[in-house]
Design a protein around this motif. Structure first.
Motif, PDB file in Angstrom:
ATOM      1  N   MET A 182      34.845  54.805  27.166  1.00 17.72           N
ATOM      2  CA  MET A 182      34.193  54.593  28.455  1.00 17.72           C
ATOM      3  C   MET A 182      33.887  53.119  28.647  1.00 17.72           C
ATOM      4  N   ASN A 183      33.936  52.698  29.881  1.00 15.55           N
ATOM      5  CA  ASN A 183      33.555  51.339  30.267  1.00 15.55           C
ATOM      6  C   ASN A 183      32.868  51.457  31.615  1.00 15.55           C
ATOM      7  N   ILE A 184      31.581  51.758  31.596  1.00 14.47           N
ATOM      8  CA  ILE A 184      30.813  51.998  32.817  1.00 14.47           C
ATOM      9  C   ILE A 184      29.557  51.137  32.789  1.00 14.47           C
ATOM     10  N   VAL A 185      29.297  50.445  33.904  1.00 18.75           N
ATOM     11  CA  VAL A 185      28.104  49.616  34.032  1.00 18.75           C
ATOM     12  C   VAL A 185      27.423  49.977  35.342  1.00 18.75           C
ATOM     13  N   ALA A 186      26.104  50.115  35.310  1.00 20.29           N
ATOM     14  CA  ALA A 186      25.312  50.342  36.523  1.00 20.29           C
ATOM     15  C   ALA A 186      24.054  49.494  36.412  1.00 20.29           C
ATOM     16  N   ILE A 187      23.893  48.530  37.324  1.00 26.54           N
ATOM     17  CA  ILE A 187      22.725  47.651  37.307  1.00 26.54           C
ATOM     18  C   ILE A 187      22.203  47.448  38.719  1.00 26.54           C
ATOM     19  N   THR A 188      20.947  47.076  38.807  1.00 29.09           N
ATOM     20  CA  THR A 188      20.292  46.761  40.073  1.00 29.09           C
ATOM     21  C   THR A 188      19.623  45.408  39.929  1.00 29.09           C
ATOM     22  N   GLY A 189      19.832  44.548  40.918  1.00 28.76           N
ATOM     23  CA  GLY A 189      19.220  43.225  40.873  1.00 28.76           C
ATOM     24  C   GLY A 189      19.340  42.506  42.195  1.00 28.76           C
ATOM     25  N   ARG A 190      18.996  41.221  42.181  1.00 29.26           N
ATOM     26  CA  ARG A 190      19.040  40.390  43.391  1.00 29.26           C
ATOM     27  C   ARG A 190      20.112  39.319  43.259  1.00 29.26           C
ATOM     28  N   ILE A 191      20.831  39.091  44.364  1.00 30.22           N
ATOM     29  CA  ILE A 191      21.885  38.078  44.409  1.00 30.22           C
ATOM     30  C   ILE A 191      21.241  36.705  44.251  1.00 30.22           C
ATOM     31  N   THR A 192      21.822  35.869  43.393  1.00 27.72           N
ATOM     32  CA  THR A 192      21.183  34.604  43.024  1.00 27.72           C
ATOM     33  C   THR A 192      21.540  33.421  43.910  1.00 27.72           C
ATOM     34  N   LYS A 193      22.624  33.494  44.682  1.00 29.62           N
ATOM     35  CA  LYS A 193      22.984  32.369  45.550  1.00 29.62           C
ATOM     36  C   LYS A 193      23.766  32.870  46.753  1.00 29.62           C
ATOM     37  N   ASP A 194      23.967  31.989  47.739  1.00 22.32           N
ATOM     38  CA  ASP A 194      24.722  32.362  48.930  1.00 22.32           C
ATOM     39  C   ASP A 194      26.137  32.795  48.553  1.00 22.32           C
ATOM     40  N   LEU A 195      26.624  33.815  49.231  1.00 22.04           N
ATOM     41  CA  LEU A 195      27.939  34.371  48.931  1.00 22.04           C
ATOM     42  C   LEU A 195      29.031  33.577  49.633  1.00 22.04           C
ATOM     43  N   GLU A 196      30.177  33.479  48.980  1.00 19.63           N
ATOM     44  CA  GLU A 196      31.323  32.800  49.562  1.00 19.63           C
ATOM     45  C   GLU A 196      32.560  33.663  49.323  1.00 19.63           C
ATOM     46  N   ILE A 197      33.084  34.221  50.409  1.00 16.37           N
ATOM     47  CA  ILE A 197      34.267  35.073  50.299  1.00 16.37           C
ATOM     48  C   ILE A 197      35.510  34.189  50.335  1.00 16.37           C
ATOM     49  N   LYS A 198      36.519  34.545  49.517  1.00 14.02           N
ATOM     50  CA  LYS A 198      37.738  33.751  49.427  1.00 14.02           C
ATOM     51  C   LYS A 198      38.948  34.672  49.491  1.00 14.02           C
ATOM     52  N   PRO A 199      40.047  34.170  50.024  1.00 12.41           N
ATOM     53  CA  PRO A 199      41.269  34.977  50.008  1.00 12.41           C
ATOM     54  C   PRO A 199      41.836  35.055  48.591  1.00 12.41           C
ATOM     55  N   ALA A 200      42.402  36.205  48.255  1.00  7.82           N
ATOM     56  CA  ALA A 200      43.053  36.401  46.956  1.00  7.82           C
ATOM     57  C   ALA A 200      44.323  37.206  47.215  1.00  7.82           C
ATOM     58  N   GLY A 201      45.377  36.524  47.565  1.00 10.01           N
ATOM     59  CA  GLY A 201      46.612  37.219  47.928  1.00 10.01           C
ATOM     60  C   GLY A 201      46.437  37.923  49.255  1.00 10.01           C
ATOM     61  N   LYS A 202      46.650  39.226  49.258  1.00 12.87           N
ATOM     62  CA  LYS A 202      46.511  40.014  50.490  1.00 12.87           C
ATOM     63  C   LYS A 202      45.111  40.585  50.680  1.00 12.87           C
ATOM     64  N   THR A 203      44.182  40.255  49.804  1.00 14.03           N
ATOM     65  CA  THR A 203      42.828  40.800  49.867  1.00 14.03           C
ATOM     66  C   THR A 203      41.795  39.677  49.845  1.00 14.03           C
ATOM     67  N   GLN A 204      40.533  40.046  49.791  1.00 17.09           N
ATOM     68  CA  GLN A 204      39.420  39.102  49.726  1.00 17.09           C
ATOM     69  C   GLN A 204      38.698  39.285  48.393  1.00 17.09           C
ATOM     70  N   VAL A 205      38.041  38.214  47.918  1.00 14.38           N
ATOM     71  CA  VAL A 205      37.300  38.294  46.658  1.00 14.38           C
ATOM     72  C   VAL A 205      35.998  37.519  46.782  1.00 14.38           C
ATOM     73  N   ILE A 206      34.946  38.025  46.131  1.00 15.27           N
ATOM     74  CA  ILE A 206      33.672  37.313  46.027  1.00 15.27           C
ATOM     75  C   ILE A 206      33.274  37.310  44.553  1.00 15.27           C
ATOM     76  N   ASN A 207      32.976  36.132  44.031  1.00 17.63           N
ATOM     77  CA  ASN A 207      32.400  35.973  42.701  1.00 17.63           C
ATOM     78  C   ASN A 207      30.947  35.575  42.894  1.00 17.63           C
ATOM     79  N   PHE A 208      30.032  36.300  42.263  1.00 16.96           N
ATOM     80  CA  PHE A 208      28.607  35.998  42.412  1.00 16.96           C
ATOM     81  C   PHE A 208      27.871  36.494  41.182  1.00 16.96           C
ATOM     82  N   SER A 209      26.591  36.228  41.125  1.00 14.02           N
ATOM     83  CA  SER A 209      25.781  36.753  40.024  1.00 14.02           C
ATOM     84  C   SER A 209      24.517  37.382  40.586  1.00 14.02           C
ATOM     85  N   ILE A 210      23.953  38.288  39.792  1.00 15.80           N
ATOM     86  CA  ILE A 210      22.675  38.892  40.173  1.00 15.80           C
ATOM     87  C   ILE A 210      21.699  38.738  39.016  1.00 15.80           C
ATOM     88  N   ALA A 211      20.429  38.661  39.395  1.00 16.76           N
ATOM     89  CA  ALA A 211      19.344  38.587  38.420  1.00 16.76           C
ATOM     90  C   ALA A 211      18.734  39.976  38.293  1.00 16.76           C
TER      91      ALA A 211
END
Length: 137
Positions: free
Chosen positions: A2-31
């Motif tokens: 199994m490889n399952i993660v479930a967490i709850t937290g707050r986003i640490t900085k403003d989000l920036e969406i970027k194109p990734a081929g035919k889709t979109q991607v967001i890299n961010f962190s939560i506290a």
């Protein structure tokens, strides 16, 4: 396995969406706060793709509380100096919005505290249900 993660937290900085081929991607962190120790938090890097990334960008921002269900992924690479590096991220499968951009900035908190629940909020408020004593369990 199994490889399952479930967490709850707050986003640490403003989000920036970027194109990734035919889709979109967001890299961010939560506290994620430690419930047993005051002023202690862990920070987790998360990546979200496609519609999940688009909705996250539209409805959430810095400080927004979210729940993340996903999997852990370890990426190994060699940096510019030739050193072997490793990064562990959570790849989000599902994200639950636990508040909105406005709520996370404290704009709606006072309004929420002053609102009184209405009958629509509690459909059983004016209920005349007669409970019988002969319940079979």
């Amino acid at each position: 396995m199994m490889n399952i993660v479930a967490i709850t937290g707050r986003i640490t900085k403003d989000l920036e969406i970027k194109p990734a081929g035919k889709t979109q991607v967001i890299n961010f962190s939560i506290a994620v706060e430690n419930p047993y120790k005051k002023d202690d938090a862990s920070f987790f890097d998360i990546v979200a793709f496609g519609k999940t990334a688009e909705l996250l960008n539209e409805y959430c921002g810095k400080g927004s509380k979210i729940g993340v269900d996903g999997t852990l992924k370890q990426d190994r690479f060699t940096d510019k100096e030739g050193n072997n590096r490793s990064v562990v991220r959570i790849t989000a499968n599902r994200i639950e919005f636990l508040d909105t951009k406005g709520q996370s900035n404290g704009q709606n908190k006072q309004q929420q505290q002053t609102q009184q629940p209405t009958t629509q909020d509690n459909p059983f408020a004016n209920s005349n249900v007669d409970i019988q004593d002969d319940v079979p369990f």
